[in-house]
Every structure is written in C-alpha cells, then in structure tokens.
Design a protein around this motif. Sequence first.
Motif, mmCIF file in Angstrom:
data_model
loop_
_atom_site.group_PDB
_atom_site.id
_atom_site.type_symbol
_atom_site.label_atom_id
_atom_site.label_comp_id
_atom_site.label_asym_id
_atom_site.label_seq_id
_atom_site.Cartn_x
_atom_site.Cartn_y
_atom_site.Cartn_z
ATOM 1 N N ASP A 1 63.704 -10.485 84.267
ATOM 2 C CA ASP A 1 63.339 -10.474 82.848
ATOM 3 C C ASP A 1 62.600 -9.177 82.502
ATOM 4 O O ASP A 1 61.394 -9.058 82.752
ATOM 5 N N PRO A 2 63.274 -8.181 81.909
ATOM 6 C CA PRO A 2 62.623 -6.898 81.579
ATOM 7 C C PRO A 2 61.473 -7.053 80.592
ATOM 8 O O PRO A 2 60.463 -6.344 80.700
ATOM 9 N N ALA A 3 61.619 -7.964 79.626
ATOM 10 C CA ALA A 3 60.564 -8.139 78.615
ATOM 11 C C ALA A 3 59.272 -8.640 79.258
ATOM 12 O O ALA A 3 58.174 -8.183 78.922
ATOM 13 N N LEU A 4 59.405 -9.574 80.189
ATOM 14 C CA LEU A 4 58.234 -10.099 80.883
ATOM 15 C C LEU A 4 57.559 -9.005 81.704
ATOM 16 O O LEU A 4 56.324 -8.889 81.723
ATOM 17 N N LEU A 5 58.356 -8.182 82.352
ATOM 18 C CA LEU A 5 57.800 -7.080 83.142
ATOM 19 C C LEU A 5 57.061 -6.076 82.270
ATOM 20 O O LEU A 5 56.001 -5.564 82.652
ATOM 21 N N ARG A 6 57.610 -5.787 81.092
ATOM 22 C CA ARG A 6 56.945 -4.838 80.190
ATOM 23 C C ARG A 6 55.566 -5.344 79.775
ATOM 24 O O ARG A 6 54.598 -4.567 79.714
ATOM 25 N N LYS A 7 55.475 -6.631 79.487
ATOM 26 C CA LYS A 7 54.176 -7.202 79.107
ATOM 27 C C LYS A 7 53.157 -7.066 80.233
ATOM 28 O O LYS A 7 51.987 -6.745 80.003
ATOM 29 N N LEU A 8 53.609 -7.321 81.462
ATOM 30 C CA LEU A 8 52.697 -7.216 82.603
ATOM 31 C C LEU A 8 52.324 -5.763 82.880
ATOM 32 O O LEU A 8 51.181 -5.467 83.257
ATOM 33 N N GLU A 9 53.269 -4.834 82.686
ATOM 34 C CA GLU A 9 52.972 -3.409 82.875
ATOM 35 C C GLU A 9 51.935 -2.928 81.867
ATOM 36 O O GLU A 9 51.096 -2.069 82.182
ATOM 37 N N GLU A 10 51.976 -3.459 80.647
ATOM 38 C CA GLU A 10 51.007 -3.080 79.620
ATOM 39 C C GLU A 10 49.608 -3.590 79.944
ATOM 40 O O GLU A 10 48.607 -2.965 79.596
ATOM 41 N N ARG A 11 49.562 -4.752 80.635
ATOM 42 C CA ARG A 11 48.267 -5.401 80.911
ATOM 43 C C ARG A 11 47.683 -5.019 82.262
ATOM 44 O O ARG A 11 46.460 -4.977 82.432
ATOM 45 N N LEU A 12 48.551 -4.743 83.238
ATOM 46 C CA LEU A 12 48.092 -4.479 84.596
ATOM 47 C C LEU A 12 48.588 -3.122 85.081
ATOM 48 O O LEU A 12 49.602 -2.618 84.614
ATOM 49 N N GLU A 13 47.902 -2.560 86.041
ATOM 50 C CA GLU A 13 48.305 -1.281 86.627
ATOM 51 C C GLU A 13 49.304 -1.545 87.751
ATOM 52 O O GLU A 13 48.958 -1.533 88.939
ATOM 53 N N LEU A 14 50.534 -1.792 87.367
ATOM 54 C CA LEU A 14 51.599 -2.025 88.332
ATOM 55 C C LEU A 14 52.910 -1.477 87.784
ATOM 56 O O LEU A 14 53.024 -1.140 86.605
ATOM 57 N N ARG A 15 53.898 -1.437 88.650
ATOM 58 C CA ARG A 15 55.223 -0.978 88.254
ATOM 59 C C ARG A 15 56.173 -2.160 88.236
ATOM 60 O O ARG A 15 56.168 -2.981 89.149
ATOM 61 N N GLY A 16 56.970 -2.277 87.185
ATOM 62 C CA GLY A 16 57.946 -3.349 87.086
ATOM 63 C C GLY A 16 59.362 -2.822 87.307
ATOM 64 O O GLY A 16 59.712 -1.755 86.812
ATOM 65 N N VAL A 17 60.132 -3.576 88.074
ATOM 66 C CA VAL A 17 61.533 -3.219 88.325
ATOM 67 C C VAL A 17 62.400 -4.411 87.948
ATOM 68 O O VAL A 17 62.236 -5.501 88.511
ATOM 69 N N ALA A 18 63.300 -4.223 86.990
ATOM 70 C CA ALA A 18 64.170 -5.315 86.547
ATOM 71 C C ALA A 18 65.404 -5.388 87.434
ATOM 72 O O ALA A 18 66.048 -4.370 87.715
ATOM 73 N N GLY A 19 65.725 -6.611 87.890
ATOM 74 C CA GLY A 19 66.923 -6.776 88.700
ATOM 75 C C GLY A 19 66.827 -7.963 89.625
ATOM 76 O O GLY A 19 65.818 -8.673 89.675
ATOM 77 N N ASN A 20 67.900 -8.170 90.377
ATOM 78 C CA ASN A 20 67.995 -9.263 91.341
ATOM 79 C C ASN A 20 67.368 -8.810 92.661
ATOM 80 O O ASN A 20 67.907 -7.950 93.351
ATOM 81 N N GLY A 21 66.251 -9.397 93.012
ATOM 82 C CA GLY A 21 65.486 -8.963 94.177
ATOM 83 C C GLY A 21 66.114 -9.284 95.512
ATOM 84 O O GLY A 21 65.555 -8.910 96.559
ATOM 85 N N THR A 22 67.257 -9.958 95.532
ATOM 86 C CA THR A 22 67.945 -10.190 96.803
ATOM 87 C C THR A 22 68.918 -9.055 97.123
ATOM 88 O O THR A 22 69.466 -9.014 98.229
ATOM 89 N N LEU A 23 69.149 -8.150 96.174
ATOM 90 C CA LEU A 23 70.099 -7.052 96.369
ATOM 91 C C LEU A 23 69.408 -5.846 96.996
ATOM 92 O O LEU A 23 68.356 -5.394 96.507
ATOM 93 N N PRO A 24 69.985 -5.278 98.070
ATOM 94 C CA PRO A 24 69.377 -4.105 98.702
ATOM 95 C C PRO A 24 69.161 -2.939 97.743
ATOM 96 O O PRO A 24 68.157 -2.229 97.838
ATOM 97 N N SER A 25 70.074 -2.733 96.797
ATOM 98 C CA SER A 25 69.927 -1.621 95.861
ATOM 99 C C SER A 25 68.688 -1.780 94.989
ATOM 100 O O SER A 25 67.990 -0.794 94.698
ATOM 101 N N VAL A 26 68.423 -3.008 94.565
ATOM 102 C CA VAL A 26 67.239 -3.254 93.728
ATOM 103 C C VAL A 26 65.966 -3.067 94.552
ATOM 104 O O VAL A 26 64.994 -2.452 94.101
ATOM 105 N N LEU A 27 65.950 -3.599 95.773
ATOM 106 C CA LEU A 27 64.778 -3.450 96.636
ATOM 107 C C LEU A 27 64.529 -1.978 96.970
ATOM 108 O O LEU A 27 63.385 -1.519 97.004
#
Length: 461
Positions: free
Chosen positions: A32-58
């Motif tokens: 969910d890119p929208a959820l990640l954007r909200k967390l990036e605005e609130r916390l000092e972290l990096r968000g990556v949108a995608g399926n976390g079981t895929l090697p390319s995303v990881l």
Amino acid sequence: MRILILGAGRVGASVAETLVSEANDITLIDTDPALLRKLEERLELRGVAGNGTLPSVLRGAGADDCDLFIAATGTDATNLVACKVAHDVFGIPSTIARLRSSEFRDDELLGKGGFAVDRMICPEESVTRYIQLLIDYPGALQVVRFSQGQAHMAVVRVAEGSALAGRSIAEFRQQHPDLPMRIVAVYRNDAEQPCAADTRVQDGDEIFVLTGLESLRPALRAIGNPDRRVRRVMIAGGGRVGLRLARELAGKFDVRVFEADRKRCDYLAGELPREMLVLQGDGADEELLRAEGVGETDLFIALTSDDEDNILAAMLAKRMGARRVIALVNRRAYAEMLQGSTIDIAISPAQAVIGELLLHVRRGAVAAVHSLRRGTAEALEGVARGDAKTSHLVGRRVDQIKLPAGARVGAIVRGAGNAAHTLVPRHDTVFETDDHVIIFLPHKSMVREVEKLFQVRATFF
C-alpha cells in the motif's frame, strides 16, 4: 542496525516506530503506497512499495546490506516465504516471522533447512500471556517475567488507604525488613519522580516493584492494594485473541464470551468446553450485560478488533459495576489517552510483543527485554560474562557501576536450575560471573550505555 520490516499494518508500523526511535536504519515494505507515505511523513524511515516475497523488491529495499529482517504481515504464508527468500537469497543473518497458526511451529519447518526463521512472534499469544499474569496478580497493572520466571516486575497503582500511601520508601522498608523487594521507579500524574529512600509515595502514584517469584504476592499484599481473587470473567469479542484466552481460562474460572457474529458464535461453541457460556450479542449492550450480571464480574475484557467498541464496552462495564476492566487498544494515541481513566488497563498487541523483538536488537549478553510505559521506558535483563579483567560488572560492587541518571539495578538472579535464587542487591553487593542482572531504564535513550555493561572487553597479554 539496518532493519527491514515487511508489513505496515498495526503491528509492523508499531514495531517500526519503536525501532526508529532508537536510531536504527529502518526500511518498511508494504503493498500500500499511500500507507507508506503517511508513515514516511511521520517517522524517519524509508518506505518501499511492493510484494516483499519477491527478490527484486527485497533487493530494492536494501536486503543485500541488512542485519535483521522482520516479516510482520497478517498472513503466515507470506511471512514464511519472505523469511526464506531473505535468508537464502540475501544471506540476512537474523529473521523473525509473525505466525498465527501453531501448525507451522515445528523446528524442522522453521530451521535453516526449512523456512529459515530464527524466531517467531505471535501478538495474540503475547496478549494472552499478558492478560493471564494480570489475572494471576489482580493487584497489578502489568507484570513481566525475567530469568524463566525467577524474578518479576509488577507495576502497581497505589490505592487510597494503601500501606505505602503517605509513607517514604525507607519507612516502608522498615515496616517489612524481611521482604526482599525493590521499588525502582515512582510516577505521579504521568511524570517520573525521584526514587530515593526519602521519596514519599502518594495514593494514585504508579510504582515499579522488582522481586523474586516467591515474594511477589507478599509484596503486593504488603503494599496493600486489593488482591481479591478473580472468579468471574467476561470476554467481549470471540476473535483470535478472545478464543485463545477463553481456552486458557477454561475450567479455572466462570467465563462468559460475547460475540456479535452468529457464525462465529457457532464456531466458538464448538471449540470451547460445554460449560463455558457463549452469547450472541454486543459487549456494549447494556441490557445484555445487566442480564448476565456484569455488576458481579471480577474482570471484564474487551477484545474485539475495533478500538472504539472495546473502549465503550469497557467503560460501560465499569460504570455498571465490573470490578476491573481491560480494553484491547491498537492505536497508540488511544492508549495514552486512556491512561488513568475509567478503564483500568489498556493493552496494545504491538507493545505486548515488542520486547521479544527488542531482544534481537540489543547488544551484549541481553537475555530479556520488556517495554514499559507504552514504550518510553524499558526493563533489561543482561548476563554478566567474563571475569574481573574482561567484564564491566564481575568483581565490582553495585555502587561502583556507572549507570545513567535514573537507571537502577533492581534484582540479580544468581545460580542455575533449582539452585537459582533472586537477590535484591544492596550498594555493596558484588556481581559474579553468570549473574542475570535486571536494570530499569526510565528512558530508552539510556539503552546503548547500559548495553555496554554486558559486553566482554578484549584483553591482551
């Protein structure tokens, strides 16, 4: 530490928030890119949108240079596959998976030859253990265990008329000289107070007490808080947590479960013992609660998946006479707002499990970690390794150890197996090799300094 977290739901987001506050390098993966954007605005972290079981995303999230991978989605299969890929493809040294089903919890399945999961966490299971300890010790707001249960810390709100109210800590010790316990923190109106011999405790204060298992009940009785045994329990919500807790309480207490969904009620009735009453209805239904005798209930626990429903049901039950009420609350803001309110205890699933995760982030010989006061404070159990030449602790007295201001050594568990016993240290107590030392930290910013005490120094000859 570089940490990858898969899943930005309530558990994953809470874990990320806690770890970010300790200056870790956090990357959060979610579909969910929208959820990640909200967390990036609130916390000092990096968000990556995608399926976390895929090697390319990881790989895009930085898995090639990662120290810890935490799979915290709501789906067991996703978490298992992601851990396998993280370990086998990228060689991430430590993996943690959130698992709800007990069927996956086999050493062969989870080991390096299986899904490569180093540790599993289950928020539902952690919440159940949390509540069971509150039932066992009804005078406490929170109870945590150290050293396989040899030592316990209890958080207690001092009741009006308590033996401790209006007395200094020194006066209380004089009244109970044979009771091995230590008060390591005092909070008044949510603010930390000095914790010294002349500190005078008032009713309404929140105190943190460390003692051995055999001394916990006597300590709670000495403080003078009500310790009436729990007999009748009402559970509002028959979801995963409600069902798990009802199973654990079966045969020990008079338990009634309220569930609004008819199909779920039928399922609960088939899973729970016949003598346990399962009722279709809303836990905030005043007429239903009155008909079932909520006024004579020792403990009312609201465990639905909706924070607002839990808060309303618990407040209503309390108003109608339930002796003690607990509400499951996911949102951190709600939990903070409820502190000291009509609701006796608000439990966050993420906070209940966070200590298990922090154990993998701590440095040195750390055996247990418990998050306290909604994540602002911490109790840490470390093992004194080495000898007088290589250890910061072994061979030294308690008063020779430099701790951050406010941090306190509360207990020492010495010995192993049946020979293990809990010491309440004095200023002249000397640390020995393999002592399990329990330290209270009022602020998490102190963690790195305290961790160094449990790191063995290199020596050269």
